[in-house]
Design a protein around this motif. Structure first.
Motif, PDB file in Angstrom:
ATOM      1  N   GLN A 308      41.680  35.681   5.777  1.00  0.00           N
ATOM      2  CA  GLN A 308      42.466  36.108   6.936  1.00  0.00           C
ATOM      3  C   GLN A 308      43.228  34.963   7.597  1.00  0.00           C
ATOM      4  N   ILE A 309      42.880  33.734   7.260  1.00  0.00           N
ATOM      5  CA  ILE A 309      43.497  32.583   7.930  1.00  0.00           C
ATOM      6  C   ILE A 309      44.996  32.538   7.680  1.00  0.00           C
ATOM      7  N   ALA A 310      45.420  32.783   6.442  1.00  0.00           N
ATOM      8  CA  ALA A 310      46.846  32.731   6.127  1.00  0.00           C
ATOM      9  C   ALA A 310      47.618  33.817   6.872  1.00  0.00           C
ATOM     10  N   VAL A 311      47.025  35.001   6.996  1.00  0.00           N
ATOM     11  CA  VAL A 311      47.679  36.093   7.726  1.00  0.00           C
ATOM     12  C   VAL A 311      47.802  35.740   9.208  1.00  0.00           C
ATOM     13  N   ALA A 312      46.743  35.189   9.774  1.00  0.00           N
ATOM     14  CA  ALA A 312      46.792  34.773  11.178  1.00  0.00           C
ATOM     15  C   ALA A 312      47.842  33.681  11.380  1.00  0.00           C
ATOM     16  N   ASP A 313      47.937  32.794  10.409  1.00  0.00           N
ATOM     17  CA  ASP A 313      48.891  31.684  10.486  1.00  0.00           C
ATOM     18  C   ASP A 313      50.323  32.195  10.597  1.00  0.00           C
ATOM     19  N   GLU A 314      50.669  33.188   9.784  1.00  0.00           N
ATOM     20  CA  GLU A 314      52.037  33.709   9.828  1.00  0.00           C
ATOM     21  C   GLU A 314      52.286  34.492  11.118  1.00  0.00           C
ATOM     22  N   LEU A 315      51.280  35.196  11.605  1.00  0.00           N
ATOM     23  CA  LEU A 315      51.421  35.900  12.884  1.00  0.00           C
ATOM     24  C   LEU A 315      51.605  34.921  14.040  1.00  0.00           C
ATOM     25  N   LEU A 316      50.916  33.800  13.983  1.00  0.00           N
ATOM     26  CA  LEU A 316      51.056  32.798  15.035  1.00  0.00           C
ATOM     27  C   LEU A 316      52.358  32.021  14.898  1.00  0.00           C
ATOM     28  N   SER A 317      52.899  31.953  13.688  1.00  0.00           N
ATOM     29  CA  SER A 317      54.177  31.280  13.489  1.00  0.00           C
ATOM     30  C   SER A 317      55.291  31.993  14.245  1.00  0.00           C
ATOM     31  N   ILE A 318      55.359  33.327  14.131  1.00  0.00           N
ATOM     32  CA  ILE A 318      56.420  34.049  14.841  1.00  0.00           C
ATOM     33  C   ILE A 318      56.156  34.026  16.339  1.00  0.00           C
ATOM     34  N   ALA A 319      54.880  34.055  16.752  1.00  0.00           N
ATOM     35  CA  ALA A 319      54.565  33.995  18.184  1.00  0.00           C
ATOM     36  C   ALA A 319      55.033  32.670  18.779  1.00  0.00           C
ATOM     37  N   LYS A 320      54.750  31.574  18.099  1.00  0.00           N
ATOM     38  CA  LYS A 320      55.159  30.257  18.592  1.00  0.00           C
ATOM     39  C   LYS A 320      56.681  30.145  18.647  1.00  0.00           C
ATOM     40  N   ALA A 321      57.347  30.674  17.634  1.00  0.00           N
ATOM     41  CA  ALA A 321      58.803  30.626  17.613  1.00  0.00           C
ATOM     42  C   ALA A 321      59.403  31.377  18.799  1.00  0.00           C
ATOM     43  N   VAL A 322      58.816  32.526  19.120  1.00  0.00           N
ATOM     44  CA  VAL A 322      59.308  33.330  20.245  1.00  0.00           C
ATOM     45  C   VAL A 322      59.037  32.642  21.568  1.00  0.00           C
ATOM     46  N   LEU A 323      57.801  32.178  21.756  1.00  0.00           N
ATOM     47  CA  LEU A 323      57.397  31.620  23.046  1.00  0.00           C
ATOM     48  C   LEU A 323      58.001  30.246  23.299  1.00  0.00           C
ATOM     49  N   ASP A 324      58.176  29.450  22.247  1.00  0.00           N
ATOM     50  CA  ASP A 324      58.707  28.088  22.415  1.00  0.00           C
ATOM     51  C   ASP A 324      60.191  27.984  22.073  1.00  0.00           C
ATOM     52  N   ASP A 325      60.787  29.095  21.654  1.00  0.00           N
ATOM     53  CA  ASP A 325      62.185  29.127  21.233  1.00  0.00           C
ATOM     54  C   ASP A 325      62.454  28.069  20.154  1.00  0.00           C
ATOM     55  N   THR A 326      61.629  28.107  19.107  1.00  0.00           N
ATOM     56  CA  THR A 326      61.768  27.205  17.969  1.00  0.00           C
ATOM     57  C   THR A 326      61.934  28.034  16.697  1.00  0.00           C
ATOM     58  N   ASP A 327      62.214  27.378  15.597  1.00  0.00           N
ATOM     59  CA  ASP A 327      62.316  28.081  14.318  1.00  0.00           C
ATOM     60  C   ASP A 327      60.917  28.383  13.781  1.00  0.00           C
ATOM     61  N   PRO A 328      60.737  29.525  13.124  1.00  0.00           N
ATOM     62  CA  PRO A 328      59.457  29.798  12.459  1.00  0.00           C
ATOM     63  C   PRO A 328      59.189  28.750  11.385  1.00  0.00           C
ATOM     64  N   GLU A 329      57.927  28.576  11.015  1.00  0.00           N
ATOM     65  CA  GLU A 329      57.563  27.521  10.066  1.00  0.00           C
ATOM     66  C   GLU A 329      58.183  27.740   8.682  1.00  0.00           C
TER      67      GLU A 329
END
Length: 396
Positions: A308-329
């Motif tokens: 599940q770690i990889a799935v969580a990682d991708e979900l957190l990637s889009i969250a960080k991009a939205v909240l920090d206004d950065t590009d997804p990983e």
């Protein structure tokens, strides 16, 4: 970190089934507000299970919910239609792999996201797995030197495999050569409920601009682990100072370089911790005579299994991009490139093993056939987003 409202579209798909329990564990990041599936029973059952609102079409979903992020797990042929619709609605997007089935439909998604100032992440999770994150650390630490050749045989192929080859090569793809072959097999249904009447085998050889090369062999029957095929995969990364074969990292002592140069295999140690009753990976560590390489799980505070770690990682990637206004990983550009490599390998096979150069500048026969088959099956051009979002696409 503020909490984001997220909806999942395509709950009945395998991707949806694996994403939902992970979203539920990321309670400090996401509010799962809605689940959408064209099958009403599927949408209702999952919505009850996860305390969300059920929908059977994305028009109603967007009209009645205040969404920050949508997680798209519908079949790949529908990715561009749902993603473009969501982008026009101003909803940030995590989309399952592949980004889309052809480069023109991939470009539709990318251009729509850009026009609407929407973040677009693609859920490529192979490189996000703990083992692969650790191996990236090993390569970055110069344990095996400069990567020269990568072999990926009897593992996942296609865009997933291309993503791994590109990552390990560390360069831009320069050319692709493909060999394809199909042979009949007795009709089988694999462990993922997919029907097979033939074995479609392919070999891809990729050159990169940094002089690294990669070889990949794939078969749908091997991937399905059917008919006794594919019980053991081969993964090897050759560098200028050593090599990685499966789980073993081979390093040659400096004193032996001019007197036999026999590599010594080292294997990393994994440690785990208990988090809410779940055995969670803490770190992977490789102890060598002259250095120690460590990957620490950045998500160790969540009760996530290793898968599940990889799935969580991708979900957190889009969250960080939205909240920090950065590009997804990972992002859409890499996802498009990996699909481009995959298309080029298949196209090369169709062209009697002609070597194709990157970037591809014209619509390939492979993509043209995909577009024609789509229109024949669904009754509208693949570019018709409005028709696409109202179409039922088979789950497998």
């Amino acid at each position: 970190m503020s909490k984001l409202n997220i909806a999942l579209v395509g709950a009945g798909r395998r991707g949806g089934g694996s994403h939902l329990p992970v979203i539920a564990k990321l309670k400090d990041v996401y509010n799962l507000v809605a689940i959408c599936d064209i099958d009403e029973e599927t949408a209702t059952n999952f919505a009850k299970q996860y305390g969300a609102n059920p929908y059977t079409n994305v028009r109603d979903l967007v009209a009645h919910e205040e969404l920050d992020v949508v997680d798209i797990t519908v079949p790949g042929v529908a990715h561009h239609a749902i993603a473009c619709f969501m982008a026009d609605a101003g909803v940030h997007i995590l989309c399952e792999t592949p980004i889309a089935v052809t480069l023109p439909t991939s470009d539709m998604m990318i251009e729509s996201a850009k026009a609407n100032n929407v973040k677009l992440e693609i859920a490529e999770n192979y490189y996000r797995a703990p083992r692969e994150r650790f191996l990236s650390k090993v390569i970055e630490a110069d344990v095996i030197g400069d990567v020269a050749r990568i072999y990926r045989i009897f593992y996942e192929g296609g865009y997933h495999g291309m993503s791994m080859l590109r990552l390990r090569a560390g360069g831009e793809p320069k050319s692709a050569l493909g060999v394809t072959q199909s042979s009949p097999v007795i009709p089988i249904i694999d462990r993922m409920k997919r029907n097979h009447t033939s074995e479609n085998w392919s070999l891809g050889f990729i050159e990169f601009d940094n002089n690294a090369t990669a070889l990949m062999v794939y078969s749908n029957v091997i991937h399905a682990r059917s008919l006794g095929r594919g019980q053991t995969g081969i993964s090897q990364i050759d560098g200028s100072k050593g090599t990685i074969v499966g789980e073993d990292i081979y390093v040659t002592p400096a004193a032996d370089l001019q007197s036999g140069a026999k590599g010594i295999a080292h294997r990393a140690k994994r440690t785990t911790i208990d988090v809410d009753g779940v055995d969670v990976i803490d770190k992977i560590e490789l102890e060598l005579p002259e250095q120690t390489v460590t990957w620490e799980n950045p998500l160790k505070n969540y009760p996530l299994s290793e898968g599940q770690i990889a799935v969580a990682d991708e979900l957190l990637s889009i969250a960080k991009a939205v909240l920090d206004d950065t590009d997804p990983e990972y992002g859409a550009a890499f996802a498009r490139q990996d699909q481009e490599m995959n298309i080029a390998m298949n196209e090369s096979g169709k062209r009697s093993r002609e070597t194709l150069l990157f970037p591809l500048t014209e619509l390939t026969e492979t993509e043209r056939n995909t577009h024609e088959n789509y229109e024949t099956q669904y009754g509208h051009p693949i570019e018709d987003v409005e028709a696409g979002i109202d179409t039922f696409f088979p789950r497998r």
